[in-house]
Design a protein around this motif. Structure first.
Motif, PDB file in Angstrom:
ATOM      1  N   TYR A  81       0.824  -1.210   0.000  1.00 10.20           N
ATOM      2  CA  TYR A  81       0.000   0.000   0.000  1.00 10.20           C
ATOM      3  C   TYR A  81       0.857   1.259   0.000  1.00 10.20           C
ATOM      4  N   ALA A  82       1.977   1.200   0.712  1.00 10.84           N
ATOM      5  CA  ALA A  82       2.872   2.362   0.754  1.00 10.84           C
ATOM      6  C   ALA A  82       3.385   2.704  -0.639  1.00 10.84           C
ATOM      7  N   GLU A  83       3.757   1.676  -1.397  1.00  9.39           N
ATOM      8  CA  GLU A  83       4.287   1.912  -2.740  1.00  9.39           C
ATOM      9  C   GLU A  83       3.194   2.359  -3.701  1.00  9.39           C
ATOM     10  N   VAL A  84       2.009   1.763  -3.584  1.00  8.73           N
ATOM     11  CA  VAL A  84       0.891   2.167  -4.437  1.00  8.73           C
ATOM     12  C   VAL A  84       0.542   3.628  -4.199  1.00  8.73           C
ATOM     13  N   LYS A  85       0.419   4.012  -2.939  1.00  9.56           N
ATOM     14  CA  LYS A  85       0.089   5.406  -2.613  1.00  9.56           C
ATOM     15  C   LYS A  85       1.152   6.366  -3.144  1.00  9.56           C
ATOM     16  N   GLN A  86       2.403   5.997  -2.968  1.00  9.11           N
ATOM     17  CA  GLN A  86       3.494   6.868  -3.404  1.00  9.11           C
ATOM     18  C   GLN A  86       3.459   7.071  -4.925  1.00  9.11           C
ATOM     19  N   GLU A  87       3.248   5.977  -5.666  1.00  8.21           N
ATOM     20  CA  GLU A  87       3.255   6.091  -7.133  1.00  8.21           C
ATOM     21  C   GLU A  87       2.029   6.836  -7.642  1.00  8.21           C
ATOM     22  N   VAL A  88       0.893   6.632  -7.006  1.00  8.45           N
ATOM     23  CA  VAL A  88      -0.307   7.359  -7.412  1.00  8.45           C
ATOM     24  C   VAL A  88      -0.130   8.854  -7.144  1.00  8.45           C
ATOM     25  N   GLU A  89       0.439   9.183  -6.000  1.00  9.35           N
ATOM     26  CA  GLU A  89       0.726  10.588  -5.700  1.00  9.35           C
ATOM     27  C   GLU A  89       1.670  11.182  -6.744  1.00  9.35           C
ATOM     28  N   GLU A  90       2.692  10.426  -7.111  1.00 10.65           N
ATOM     29  CA  GLU A  90       3.642  10.894  -8.114  1.00 10.65           C
ATOM     30  C   GLU A  90       2.976  11.091  -9.468  1.00 10.65           C
ATOM     31  N   PHE A 116      -0.096  12.076 -10.087  1.00 15.91           N
ATOM     32  CA  PHE A 116      -0.827  13.342 -10.109  1.00 15.91           C
ATOM     33  C   PHE A 116       0.130  14.544 -10.092  1.00 15.91           C
ATOM     34  N   LYS A 117       1.215  14.429  -9.328  1.00 13.90           N
ATOM     35  CA  LYS A 117       2.172  15.535  -9.267  1.00 13.90           C
ATOM     36  C   LYS A 117       2.918  15.710 -10.585  1.00 13.90           C
ATOM     37  N   THR A 118       3.408  14.607 -11.141  1.00 13.28           N
ATOM     38  CA  THR A 118       4.192  14.663 -12.371  1.00 13.28           C
ATOM     39  C   THR A 118       3.384  15.217 -13.535  1.00 13.28           C
ATOM     40  N   ASN A 119       2.114  14.821 -13.585  1.00 15.58           N
ATOM     41  CA  ASN A 119       1.261  15.254 -14.696  1.00 15.58           C
ATOM     42  C   ASN A 119       0.483  16.527 -14.381  1.00 15.58           C
ATOM     43  N   ASN A 120       0.728  17.062 -13.183  1.00 19.26           N
ATOM     44  CA  ASN A 120       0.053  18.297 -12.759  1.00 19.26           C
ATOM     45  C   ASN A 120      -1.464  18.182 -12.904  1.00 19.26           C
ATOM     46  N   ILE A 121      -1.998  17.083 -12.373  1.00 14.59           N
ATOM     47  CA  ILE A 121      -3.424  16.766 -12.474  1.00 14.59           C
ATOM     48  C   ILE A 121      -4.051  16.808 -11.083  1.00 14.59           C
ATOM     49  N   SER A 122      -5.224  17.376 -10.989  1.00 10.82           N
ATOM     50  CA  SER A 122      -5.975  17.346  -9.738  1.00 10.82           C
ATOM     51  C   SER A 122      -6.593  15.972  -9.534  1.00 10.82           C
ATOM     52  N   LYS A 123      -6.691  15.540  -8.282  1.00 13.66           N
ATOM     53  CA  LYS A 123      -7.349  14.267  -7.967  1.00 13.66           C
ATOM     54  C   LYS A 123      -8.866  14.369  -8.111  1.00 13.66           C
TER      55      LYS A 123
END
Length: 366
Positions: free
Chosen positions: A14-23, A25-32
């Motif tokens: 879960y830690a890795e999934v959350k981290q990659e999902v956060e990345e 949105f940040k990398t693509n400058n997309i709102s959740k």
């Protein structure tokens, strides 16, 4: 008994999934939250409801056309629940609490109560997914339909793989006239305390139910030039269409081959982390179908929804790639039925197994 998950087991997944999902949105400058496509969907479905309602009242169509319109408006109400209300009640529609609350109000116009749903769905179902005695979503039709290994078995249930689909059609009627009232006044939802509701919610429950009854019962009976029994047929058909869509979509996400129904030990412990538990008890379907994704409001990506309920469903197709890849890395189940018909067949087989009194479902490959 309070259920406790084993947070020490598979913490890396879960830690890795959350981290990659956060990345992502940040990398693509997309709102959740909602984007233009999501807002367009909301306008489409809400507009369709208003349009169909006005056509029924003032279109002057024949009874056969009115019946078709009744089916369509019932289905549209289900789609509003999936596509608009569901995200808003989870707080994922917008970063603004005010906008989420406003959009949550769409639940009232389909006869449901967003406050009750917050308790039964957000708090209980999403925490204790597929745990009998805790997740009351498993109480489909107690005594008639068996959807978990721990349910009592009765002889009539050997036919449930035939009649259960008909009973799903009553889900909307039950919701509008019974379920919200029962759940609101229960002392517990599963094993979760359900007392001390805010005073305003007593008003909201009765006021908005009355408003729904006025819109869909009183006004049509006054305006339409039809008999009471013709209205009753149309009203029942509308709700059967809505209930069938609601019931079927939710069942295909949790009661299919491969999903599990964990039973806590006597101390209430489940020997999995919460995230892995969600992966074991939840399934996707028709993830490659744009039509299914559009209509189901991302509920065909149920795995992603359970892991990221705070993310608008419009983003699920993309983040599903991340979840699937990391699940393979950690050897965590990722259940997918590639097509709607495949998911339907899997649900049918599961109903048949439980109807025969079988206690254990055999897993299938994702």
């Amino acid at each position: 008994m309070k259920v406790k998950f084993n947070g020490r087991k598979q913490p890396g997944f879960y830690a890795e999934v959350k981290q990659e999902v956060e990345e992502y949105f940040k990398t693509n400058n997309i709102s959740k939250n909602a984007n233009t496509a999501m807002v367009s969907k909301s306008i489409f479905f809400l507009g369709a409801l208003v349009g169909l309602y006005l056509l029924i009242l003032f279109g002057g169509f024949s009874l056969s056309i009115m019946l078709i319109l009744a089916i369509l408006i019932g289905m549209v109400q289900a789609f509003i629940g999936f596509n608009v209300s569901h995200d808003a009640i989870h707080g994922s529609y917008s970063s603004s609490r005010r906008i989420n609350k406003l959009m949550s109000g769409s639940f009232y116009i389909i006869g449901a109560n967003p406050y009750v749903w917050t308790i039964t769905h957000n708090q209980v179902h999403h925490t204790f997914t597929n745990i009998p005695g805790h997740d009351e979503d498993l109480d489909v039709a107690p005594g008639l339909v068996r959807v978990s290994p721990q349910d009592d078995h009765k002889p009539i249930m050997k036919y449930q793989h035939f009649y259960a689909f008909f009973l799903y059609g009553f889900a909307s009627l039950s919701w509008v006239f019974r379920k919200d009232y029962v759940k609101f006044f229960q002392k517990k939802i599963g094993q979760t305390d359900n007392t001390n509701h805010p005073r305003i919610e007593y008003f909201n429950l009765f006021f908005f139910k009355a408003l729904y009854y006025a819109l869909f019962i009183v006004i049509p009976l006054i305006v339409l030039d039809i008999t009471w029994w013709q209205f009753l047929i149309g009203f029942l058909i509308m709700h059967m269409a809505e209930g069938f869509v609601l019931g079927l979509v939710f069942q295909l996400a949790h009661v299919v081959e491969g999903t599990s129904f964990p039973e806590p030990d006597p101390q209430g412990r489940v020997d999995e982390s919460w995230a892995v538990h969600q992966m074991q008890t939840t399934a996707n379907f028709s993830t490659k179908s744009p039509i299914a994704t559009f209509l189901c409001g991302g509920l065909n990506f149920q795995v992603e929804h359970h892991l990221f309920a705070n993310v608008c469903h419009i983003h699920y197709p993309e983040i599903s790639k991340i979840v699937a890849r990391i699940a393979r890395k950690y050897d965590v189940p990722y259940h997918v039925n590639p097509t709607f018909l495949g998911a339907l067949a899997s649900h049918y087989k599961t109903l048949k197994k439980f109807g025969r009194g079988e206690m254990v479902m055999q897993p299938v490959k994702a």
